[in-house]
Design a protein around this motif. Structure first.
Motif, mmCIF file in Angstrom:
data_model
loop_
_atom_site.group_PDB
_atom_site.id
_atom_site.type_symbol
_atom_site.label_atom_id
_atom_site.label_comp_id
_atom_site.label_asym_id
_atom_site.label_seq_id
_atom_site.Cartn_x
_atom_site.Cartn_y
_atom_site.Cartn_z
ATOM 1 N N VAL A 123 -46.601 -87.439 33.125
ATOM 2 C CA VAL A 123 -46.341 -86.904 31.793
ATOM 3 C C VAL A 123 -47.574 -87.203 30.951
ATOM 4 N N TYR A 124 -48.130 -86.147 30.374
ATOM 5 C CA TYR A 124 -49.332 -86.272 29.552
ATOM 6 C C TYR A 124 -48.989 -85.922 28.114
ATOM 7 N N SER A 125 -49.252 -86.853 27.198
ATOM 8 C CA SER A 125 -49.085 -86.596 25.775
ATOM 9 C C SER A 125 -50.452 -86.242 25.221
ATOM 10 N N ALA A 126 -50.575 -85.025 24.741
ATOM 11 C CA ALA A 126 -51.848 -84.547 24.208
ATOM 12 C C ALA A 126 -51.748 -84.441 22.687
ATOM 13 N N ALA A 127 -52.766 -83.902 22.103
ATOM 14 C CA ALA A 127 -52.816 -83.758 20.652
ATOM 15 C C ALA A 127 -51.946 -82.593 20.188
ATOM 16 N N ASP A 128 -51.703 -82.555 18.898
ATOM 17 C CA ASP A 128 -50.962 -81.473 18.243
ATOM 18 C C ASP A 128 -49.599 -81.206 18.859
ATOM 19 N N GLY A 129 -48.941 -82.261 19.325
ATOM 20 C CA GLY A 129 -47.575 -82.123 19.826
ATOM 21 C C GLY A 129 -47.456 -81.460 21.182
ATOM 22 N N VAL A 130 -48.528 -81.424 21.966
ATOM 23 C CA VAL A 130 -48.470 -80.827 23.295
ATOM 24 C C VAL A 130 -48.133 -81.901 24.321
ATOM 25 N N ILE A 131 -47.107 -81.631 25.129
ATOM 26 C CA ILE A 131 -46.710 -82.511 26.227
ATOM 27 C C ILE A 131 -46.784 -81.678 27.499
ATOM 28 N N ILE A 132 -47.445 -82.205 28.512
ATOM 29 C CA ILE A 132 -47.584 -81.498 29.786
ATOM 30 C C ILE A 132 -47.005 -82.392 30.872
ATOM 31 N N VAL A 133 -46.157 -81.784 31.711
ATOM 32 C CA VAL A 133 -45.457 -82.549 32.740
ATOM 33 C C VAL A 133 -45.708 -81.923 34.104
ATOM 34 N N GLU A 134 -46.206 -82.741 35.029
ATOM 35 C CA GLU A 134 -46.309 -82.338 36.429
ATOM 36 C C GLU A 134 -45.052 -82.871 37.103
ATOM 37 N N LEU A 135 -44.340 -81.994 37.810
ATOM 38 C CA LEU A 135 -43.061 -82.389 38.392
ATOM 39 C C LEU A 135 -42.773 -81.604 39.658
ATOM 40 N N ARG A 136 -41.671 -81.967 40.293
ATOM 41 C CA ARG A 136 -41.163 -81.252 41.457
ATOM 42 C C ARG A 136 -39.719 -80.894 41.177
ATOM 43 N N LEU A 137 -39.358 -79.642 41.471
ATOM 44 C CA LEU A 137 -37.985 -79.173 41.347
ATOM 45 C C LEU A 137 -37.319 -79.364 42.706
ATOM 46 N N GLN A 138 -36.146 -79.995 42.713
ATOM 47 C CA GLN A 138 -35.489 -80.321 43.976
ATOM 48 C C GLN A 138 -33.997 -80.041 43.900
ATOM 49 N N GLY A 139 -33.412 -79.706 45.038
ATOM 50 C CA GLY A 139 -31.980 -79.483 45.090
ATOM 51 C C GLY A 139 -31.558 -78.774 46.358
ATOM 52 N N THR A 140 -30.285 -78.366 46.378
ATOM 53 C CA THR A 140 -29.683 -77.688 47.520
ATOM 54 C C THR A 140 -29.134 -76.340 47.071
ATOM 55 N N HIS A 141 -29.415 -75.312 47.843
ATOM 56 C CA HIS A 141 -28.985 -73.944 47.520
ATOM 57 C C HIS A 141 -27.515 -73.776 47.900
ATOM 58 N N ALA A 142 -26.627 -73.871 46.895
ATOM 59 C CA ALA A 142 -25.183 -73.836 47.147
ATOM 60 C C ALA A 142 -24.474 -72.628 46.548
ATOM 61 N N GLY A 143 -25.212 -71.731 45.888
ATOM 62 C CA GLY A 143 -24.593 -70.561 45.262
ATOM 63 C C GLY A 143 -25.549 -69.382 45.250
ATOM 64 N N ASP A 144 -25.059 -68.242 44.789
ATOM 65 C CA ASP A 144 -25.883 -67.033 44.725
ATOM 66 C C ASP A 144 -27.072 -67.235 43.789
ATOM 67 N N PHE A 145 -28.246 -66.767 44.228
ATOM 68 C CA PHE A 145 -29.488 -66.923 43.482
ATOM 69 C C PHE A 145 -30.112 -65.544 43.272
ATOM 70 N N PRO A 146 -30.118 -65.048 42.024
ATOM 71 C CA PRO A 146 -30.740 -63.742 41.767
ATOM 72 C C PRO A 146 -32.238 -63.802 42.062
ATOM 73 N N ILE A 147 -32.701 -62.853 42.869
ATOM 74 C CA ILE A 147 -34.118 -62.767 43.203
ATOM 75 C C ILE A 147 -34.552 -61.312 43.023
ATOM 76 N N PRO A 148 -35.851 -61.064 42.961
ATOM 77 C CA PRO A 148 -36.292 -59.669 42.847
ATOM 78 C C PRO A 148 -35.717 -58.848 44.001
ATOM 79 N N GLY A 149 -35.042 -57.784 43.668
ATOM 80 C CA GLY A 149 -34.481 -56.911 44.686
ATOM 81 C C GLY A 149 -33.072 -57.245 45.132
ATOM 82 N N GLY A 150 -32.426 -58.223 44.481
ATOM 83 C CA GLY A 150 -31.051 -58.530 44.885
ATOM 84 C C GLY A 150 -30.637 -59.955 44.627
ATOM 85 N N VAL A 151 -29.775 -60.432 45.513
ATOM 86 C CA VAL A 151 -29.226 -61.786 45.385
ATOM 87 C C VAL A 151 -29.357 -62.487 46.727
#
Length: 185
Positions: free
Chosen positions: A113-141
């Motif tokens: 987490v980087y706190s920069a000037a003028d109220g800018v916060i930048i976060v490097e992260l990883r999104l994680q989880g398990t695909h348990a339901g329908d997920f809209p994607i380009p061209g369908g679900v």
């Protein structure tokens, strides 16, 4: 207002990858923030605390949509850069509602987490989880696959008056879709 270079976004990996073969493309998107304005009186630690709270209330296991919305300015917005979708005001809850039904164990692992000037916060992260339901994607679900995902992401926030004014999410949708079995997206 004085401009200064901001060099915190240099990949620490010699090969430009995160060690798992995932290219550091997301962070390259954040390199466009090469110069940030400096101004006196910015409360960087308070802004960082607000953003950490925002992530905590967005967790799949403890999702609190009312609190999530309350952390945004009335005209604050959430922009998903990979899809181009934008939600403003109370609408910022919508992407989280969708993610909660598709990925009930959705987790964001904050790496830096980087706190920069003028109220800018930048976060490097990883999104994680398990695909348990329908997920809209380009061209369908994409129907639930039961597959786990671990996707690199970079979030950029602009804070104003203790509220989120802008939230730009740079997730690697193509990696996400490939990990779920949908191929390149």
């Amino acid at each position: 207002m004085k401009l200064r270079p901001y060099n915190h976004f240099v990949c620490s990996c010699a090969d430009g990858e995160h060690g798992d073969g995932t290219p550091n493309i997301v962070m390259a998107s954040c390199l466009s923030l090469a110069f940030l304005a400096t101004s006196p009186g910015t409360s960087m630690s308070t802004n960082e605390e607000i953003i950490r709270e925002l992530y905590a209330v967005a967790e799949g296991a403890s999702l609190n949509l009312e609190r999530f919305v309350a952390l945004f300015a009335e005209d604050g917005y959430f922009l998903d850069m990979s899809s181009g979708q934008k939600w403003t005001g109370a609408e910022v809850r919508q992407p989280l509602e969708g993610l909660a039904s598709t990925f009930p164990d959705f987790h964001r692992e904050l790496l830096k987490v980087y706190s920069a000037a003028d109220g800018v916060i930048i976060v490097e992260l990883r999104l994680q989880g398990t695909h348990a339901g329908d997920f809209p994607i380009p061209g369908g679900v994409l129907r639930a696959t039961g597959k786990r995902f671990d996707v690199p992401c970079c979030d950029v926030f602009v804070m104003e008056g203790g509220k989120v004014k802008a939230f730009h999410c740079y997730n690697m949708r193509s990696v996400w879709l490939e990990q779920l079995g949908a191929g390149k997206g």
